[in-house]
Design a protein around this motif. Structure first.
Motif, mmCIF file in Angstrom:
data_model
loop_
_atom_site.group_PDB
_atom_site.id
_atom_site.type_symbol
_atom_site.label_atom_id
_atom_site.label_comp_id
_atom_site.label_asym_id
_atom_site.label_seq_id
_atom_site.Cartn_x
_atom_site.Cartn_y
_atom_site.Cartn_z
ATOM 1 N N ALA A 48 61.902 0.818 4.923
ATOM 2 C CA ALA A 48 62.261 -0.041 3.785
ATOM 3 C C ALA A 48 61.643 0.198 2.316
ATOM 4 O O ALA A 48 61.547 -0.423 1.483
ATOM 5 C CB ALA A 48 62.057 -1.719 4.332
ATOM 6 N N VAL A 49 61.343 1.546 2.316
ATOM 7 C CA VAL A 49 60.808 1.864 1.038
ATOM 8 C C VAL A 49 61.982 1.954 0.005
ATOM 9 O O VAL A 49 63.087 2.670 0.200
ATOM 10 C CB VAL A 49 60.162 3.161 0.918
ATOM 11 C CG1 VAL A 49 59.838 3.921 -0.449
ATOM 12 C CG2 VAL A 49 58.890 3.025 1.712
ATOM 13 N N PRO A 50 61.870 1.413 -1.222
ATOM 14 C CA PRO A 50 63.295 1.296 -2.124
ATOM 15 C C PRO A 50 63.778 2.680 -2.348
ATOM 16 O O PRO A 50 62.706 3.679 -2.862
ATOM 17 C CB PRO A 50 62.772 0.900 -3.272
ATOM 18 C CG PRO A 50 61.352 -0.050 -2.893
ATOM 19 C CD PRO A 50 60.666 0.702 -2.000
ATOM 20 N N VAL A 51 64.873 2.879 -2.240
ATOM 21 C CA VAL A 51 65.696 4.295 -2.682
ATOM 22 C C VAL A 51 65.356 5.089 -3.815
ATOM 23 O O VAL A 51 65.184 6.118 -4.067
ATOM 24 C CB VAL A 51 67.022 4.056 -2.478
ATOM 25 C CG1 VAL A 51 67.706 5.368 -2.699
ATOM 26 C CG2 VAL A 51 67.530 3.834 -0.987
ATOM 27 N N ASN A 52 65.215 4.154 -4.910
ATOM 28 C CA ASN A 52 64.692 4.614 -6.494
ATOM 29 C C ASN A 52 63.414 5.116 -6.267
ATOM 30 O O ASN A 52 62.792 5.657 -7.384
ATOM 31 C CB ASN A 52 64.925 3.457 -7.380
ATOM 32 C CG ASN A 52 64.254 2.325 -7.262
ATOM 33 O OD1 ASN A 52 63.542 2.275 -6.351
ATOM 34 N ND2 ASN A 52 64.201 1.513 -8.399
ATOM 35 N N ALA A 92 51.005 11.207 5.184
ATOM 36 C CA ALA A 92 50.850 10.327 3.459
ATOM 37 C C ALA A 92 52.336 9.609 3.555
ATOM 38 O O ALA A 92 52.179 8.811 2.801
ATOM 39 C CB ALA A 92 51.204 11.750 2.774
ATOM 40 N N LEU A 93 53.348 10.181 4.157
ATOM 41 C CA LEU A 93 54.638 9.206 4.044
ATOM 42 C C LEU A 93 54.468 7.954 4.708
ATOM 43 O O LEU A 93 54.638 6.836 4.130
ATOM 44 C CB LEU A 93 55.867 9.923 4.893
ATOM 45 C CG LEU A 93 56.516 11.020 4.155
ATOM 46 C CD1 LEU A 93 57.495 11.814 5.241
ATOM 47 C CD2 LEU A 93 57.149 10.662 2.717
ATOM 48 N N SER A 94 53.567 7.973 5.703
ATOM 49 C CA SER A 94 53.303 6.512 6.446
ATOM 50 C C SER A 94 52.294 5.662 5.645
ATOM 51 O O SER A 94 52.497 4.610 5.498
ATOM 52 C CB SER A 94 52.536 6.908 7.882
ATOM 53 O OG SER A 94 52.195 5.828 8.499
ATOM 54 N N LEU A 95 51.342 6.458 4.880
ATOM 55 C CA LEU A 95 50.498 5.441 4.420
ATOM 56 C C LEU A 95 51.249 5.066 2.970
ATOM 57 O O LEU A 95 50.756 3.719 2.610
ATOM 58 C CB LEU A 95 49.286 6.451 3.659
ATOM 59 C CG LEU A 95 48.072 6.529 5.123
ATOM 60 C CD1 LEU A 95 47.129 7.636 4.672
ATOM 61 C CD2 LEU A 95 47.533 5.439 5.590
ATOM 62 N N VAL A 96 51.904 5.742 2.251
ATOM 63 C CA VAL A 96 52.761 5.299 1.265
ATOM 64 C C VAL A 96 53.638 4.177 1.712
ATOM 65 O O VAL A 96 53.605 3.110 1.100
ATOM 66 C CB VAL A 96 53.322 6.588 0.611
ATOM 67 C CG1 VAL A 96 54.099 5.914 -0.528
ATOM 68 C CG2 VAL A 96 52.454 7.669 -0.246
ATOM 69 N N ALA A 97 54.323 4.381 2.611
ATOM 70 C CA ALA A 97 55.264 3.196 3.266
ATOM 71 C C ALA A 97 54.401 2.040 3.499
ATOM 72 O O ALA A 97 54.977 0.823 3.290
ATOM 73 C CB ALA A 97 55.818 3.623 4.755
ATOM 74 N N ASP A 98 53.257 2.227 3.878
ATOM 75 C CA ASP A 98 52.385 0.888 4.346
ATOM 76 C C ASP A 98 51.932 0.172 2.955
ATOM 77 O O ASP A 98 51.958 -0.985 3.098
ATOM 78 C CB ASP A 98 50.942 1.399 4.777
ATOM 79 C CG ASP A 98 51.108 1.675 6.494
ATOM 80 O OD1 ASP A 98 52.221 1.387 6.894
ATOM 81 O OD2 ASP A 98 50.357 2.382 6.995
ATOM 82 N N VAL A 99 51.962 0.928 1.812
ATOM 83 C CA VAL A 99 51.500 0.479 0.452
ATOM 84 C C VAL A 99 52.686 -0.587 0.052
ATOM 85 O O VAL A 99 52.650 -1.669 -0.315
ATOM 86 C CB VAL A 99 51.209 1.443 -0.479
ATOM 87 C CG1 VAL A 99 50.985 0.980 -1.804
ATOM 88 C CG2 VAL A 99 49.838 2.102 -0.015
ATOM 89 N N PHE A 100 53.949 0.016 0.295
ATOM 90 C CA PHE A 100 55.153 -0.607 -0.103
ATOM 91 C C PHE A 100 55.342 -1.737 0.837
ATOM 92 O O PHE A 100 56.201 -2.776 0.598
ATOM 93 C CB PHE A 100 56.367 0.403 -0.047
ATOM 94 C CG PHE A 100 56.587 1.098 -1.212
ATOM 95 C CD1 PHE A 100 57.199 0.652 -2.414
ATOM 96 C CD2 PHE A 100 56.167 2.550 -1.307
ATOM 97 C CE1 PHE A 100 57.332 1.652 -3.438
ATOM 98 C CE2 PHE A 100 56.420 3.377 -2.200
ATOM 99 C CZ PHE A 100 56.851 2.764 -3.562
ATOM 100 N N ALA A 101 54.982 -1.710 2.144
ATOM 101 C CA ALA A 101 55.084 -2.795 2.987
ATOM 102 C C ALA A 101 54.499 -3.973 2.636
ATOM 103 O O ALA A 101 54.577 -5.100 3.140
ATOM 104 C CB ALA A 101 54.638 -2.364 4.391
#
Length: 693
Positions: free
Chosen positions: A184-188, A203-212
């Motif tokens: 659910a990371v914003p497409v933009n 890194a993808l996982s951690l960045v996604a956690d930030v957006f979460a």
């Protein structure tokens, strides 16, 4: 009600993306009546998703009810006894039971998984030669580790047919976007995230956690310190004290942290408690030679420190550099190689250096001297990558300068690469003329930087890895470390040449390391043209070079890649040219406007005795002082005192005519002329010795 473990598995499966090829390969092998290979060896860097893929493999086994025996080497001591005991524990066997017998009792397909295989490097031969061959043929063994398999797997004719190598890389852009959509990371924001992570799964996982966390973020880590801070908090939930934070910052900057290094960086005599705390952190791993944080943890810690406190960042660099400098003087051989690698690691923030060095925390390669028995393997490597003509030249030099060849061996003692550093000053004219590479380098020296008495020049003529030639690899990194070690330890080294098959690839890194591109020294073998870089150690000495790199080490990365010129360069004069310059200096000693053009102003004699930003007037004054000191030293000898008086009254405090000088000294004019000639020669000798010593 479903159990928590079932919920966990469902979430893991829902978030799993990509790896289509890997899944198909595994499934097709399971479905074959006879296994197409018996060992599937997966390798890739930490955080690339090896363990996640192993979990997916286990789920693929569930519909067919295929048993999966999974061991993680992080929990196993690298010894046969500990390995077998861990296997017994997993199979619920008694200490007297044989795991091999228990495995053989199951007649259907089985999967045996070994994760974190790099921890079993010292056990690799035993596993390959003793344990695995005893497994029943119905078992597919899956090995996952950071490193490619040792040479023994590839050179053994039996294992060559029974093993399948599967390097694991980052997710593709499409797979990465699929993962971000599932998280659910914003497409933009996808492109900015991809630019930062390059599809690196952790890194993808951690960045996604930030957006979460529900924040409205514009993902620009370089310009948004809060994003880095949020990433950092994924690793550091709560630091007990400021001392613990400083210890963590120090650990992030250096390749491997030991108690001794930590004590120097923190300027504390006892750091045992802090070191133990670092070792307890989930994102800090323990290697044989020290502690190191996970790659992404290191990145965000360094980014945060550099943005938040650049002065402290520079201070930690300086303290670690001083520690390594001291250790370099206390070590030699392999130990010194490790210190040099630690030293070079301090430069990894620079974009010119980072992608052209392997930064693995451990390496199984060993640097060794050349043995005559290595010749066939070495020449085969040259033939493979450069052709028969180059191999013939390499063979020629092996006979003439075998002492200048270093080889690199793997854990199986197989030759995996080498470097040949030719001493040009020790080669005969016929030797030099017989190789276009040495001929071009020698011609460059004669034209642009002639050697002086006692000086030497070397050419890194051949350097390559068996599998990857001159591409970035652990072998290439060791070769570069030997380059640094070579110029530190070779006395009277005046010039170094470095030949490359792809000079443009190395341009940024060599510019950072102050190696100049020398197209005049390029050469061609067959259809391949080799570009040459070089460094004149008389112009920028090893000590000045080390200081130059120290400045670039902590500079802003973008600027450090292409540093500004450091002012007027040194002139390297031949002995005859130096003597002419001294003679001209004496003749115009009291005429400052004429001295401004004397080449000695740019000699080491003057430049190293003048302030860094000294102007010509200051350097003229320094040159005059040097000459006066050198001339005055002649007075210490009764025999040479008369030479000093002739110089003094003719040049230093000149009398109108030489006839008057002879009359003042009360000697015949011919005697005065002889004293003056000998005095000029003796003064030139003293200054020349200061120039080259």
């Amino acid at each position: 009600m479903p159990s928590l473990s079932e919920h966990l598995e469902a979430v893991r499966q829902q978030r799993f993306v990509g790896r289509t090829h890997e899944r198909h390969l595994f499934e097709s092998a399971l479905n074959r009546a006879e296994l197409p290979f018996y060992v599937l060896h997966i390798f890739g860097p930490g955080g690339v998703g090896k363990t996640t893929l192993l979990g997916e493999f286990a789920r693929l086994c569930e519909p067919a009810q295929i048993p999966v025996i999974q061991l993680d080497a992080r929990n196993i001591e690298p010894s046969p006894e500990s390995f077998l005991e861990a296997l017994r524990f997993h199979l619920n066997l008694a200490s007297t039971d044989s795991p091999l017998v228990a495995l053989a009792a199951h007649t259907g397909r089985q999967v045996f998984v070994l994760d974190t295989y790099e921890n079993l490097a010292s056990l690799d031969s035993w596993l390959r030669e003793k344990f695995l061959p005893q497994l029943p043929a119905n078992i597919l063994t899956v090995i996952a580790g950071r490193h490619a398999p040792a040479a023994g797997w590839r050179t053994d004719s039996g294992w060559q047919a029974l093993i399948h190598l599967l390097p694991l890389r980052n997710l593709s852009p499409e797979e990465s976007r699929d993962y971000l959509i599932k998280r659910a990371v914003p497409v933009n924001q996808h492109q900015a995230v991809l630019n930062f992570t390059y599809g690196y799964p952790l890194a993808l996982s951690l960045v996604a956690d930030v957006f979460a966390q529900g924040q409205e973020l514009s993902f620009q880590p370089e310009a948004a310190p809060d994003v880095v801070k949020n990433l950092l908090e994924r690793f550091v939930q709560e630091v007990p004290s400021s001392a613990h934070r400083v210890a963590l910052e120090a650990c992030s900057l250096v390749r491997l942290t030991t108690e001794a290094l930590l004590a120097v960086m923190l300027d504390q005599p006892d750091v045992h408690e802090l070191f133990d705390w670092l070792r307890s952190l989930s994102f800090v791993e323990s290697g044989r030679a020290g502690l190191f944080p996970h790659d992404l943890a290191r990145e965000v810690l360094v980014a945060d420190l550099r943005w938040r406190n650049p002065d402290w960042y520079a201070e930690l660099h300086q303290r670690s550099r001083q520690y390594y400098t001291q250790r370099l003087g206390q070590t030699q051989g392999e130990a010194q190689h490790r210190v040099l690698f630690d030293y070079i690691f301090l430069h990894r923030d620079n974009p010119a250096v980072r992608p052209r060095f392997t930064w693995q925390e451990t390496s199984s390669l060993v640097t060794d001297t050349f043995h005559p028995s290595d010749s066939p393997a070495l020449l085969q490597i040259v033939t493979t990558h450069e052709g028969a003509a180059s191999a013939q030249l390499a063979d020629y030099w092996l006979e003439r300068q075998p002492q200048n060849v270093l080889v690199f061996r793997d854990v199986e003692q197989q030759l995996v690469g080498f470097v040949m550093t030719l001493a040009l000053h020790q080669a005969t004219a016929a030797d030099v003329a017989g190789d276009p590479g040495t001929q071009a380098a020698w011609s460059y020296l004669q034209t642009y930087a002639p050697l002086r008495l006692g000086e030497g020049a070397t050419l890194f003529r051949f350097w390559m890895a068996r599998e990857t030639y001159q591409a970035v690899s652990p072998t290439q990194s060791l070769i570069f470390i030997n380059f640094v070690q070579h110029h530190r330890l070779t006395p009277k080294l005046a010039f170094t040449f470095f030949a490359c098959a792809d000079p443009d690839f190395w341009a940024a890194m060599f510019a950072y390391a102050d190696l100049a591109r020398l197209p005049e020294a390029d050469f061609t073998i067959g259809e391949q043209r080799y570009g040459v870089y070089g460094h004149d150690w008389r112009v920028v000495s090893p000590m000045a070079w080390q200081e130059l790199l120290a400045q670039r080490e902590i500079a802003a990365s973008a600027q450090a890649a292409t540093p500004a010129p450091l002012g007027e360069p040194l002139l390297v004069l031949s002995q005859p040219a130096f003597a002419i310059a001294v003679r001209d200096l004496l003749r115009h000693f009291t005429h400052l406007d004429r001295l401004y053009h004397n080449p000695l102003l740019q000699s080491r004699l003057v430049m190293e005795r003048s302030p860094t930003n000294a102007g010509k007037a200051e350097r003229v004054a320094a040159l005059q002082h040097l000459v006066q000191e050198a001339a005055a030293s002649l007075q210490a000898s009764h025999r040479e005192a008369k030479l000093y008086r002739a110089l003094y009254h003719t040049y230093l405090q000149p009398t109108p005519t030489q006839e008057q000088v002879a009359e003042l000294l009360d000697v015949p004019f011919s005697t005065f002329r002889r004293h003056l000639k000998n005095g000029m020669a003796r003064l030139t000798e003293i200054l020349w010795h200061q120039e080259i010593s």
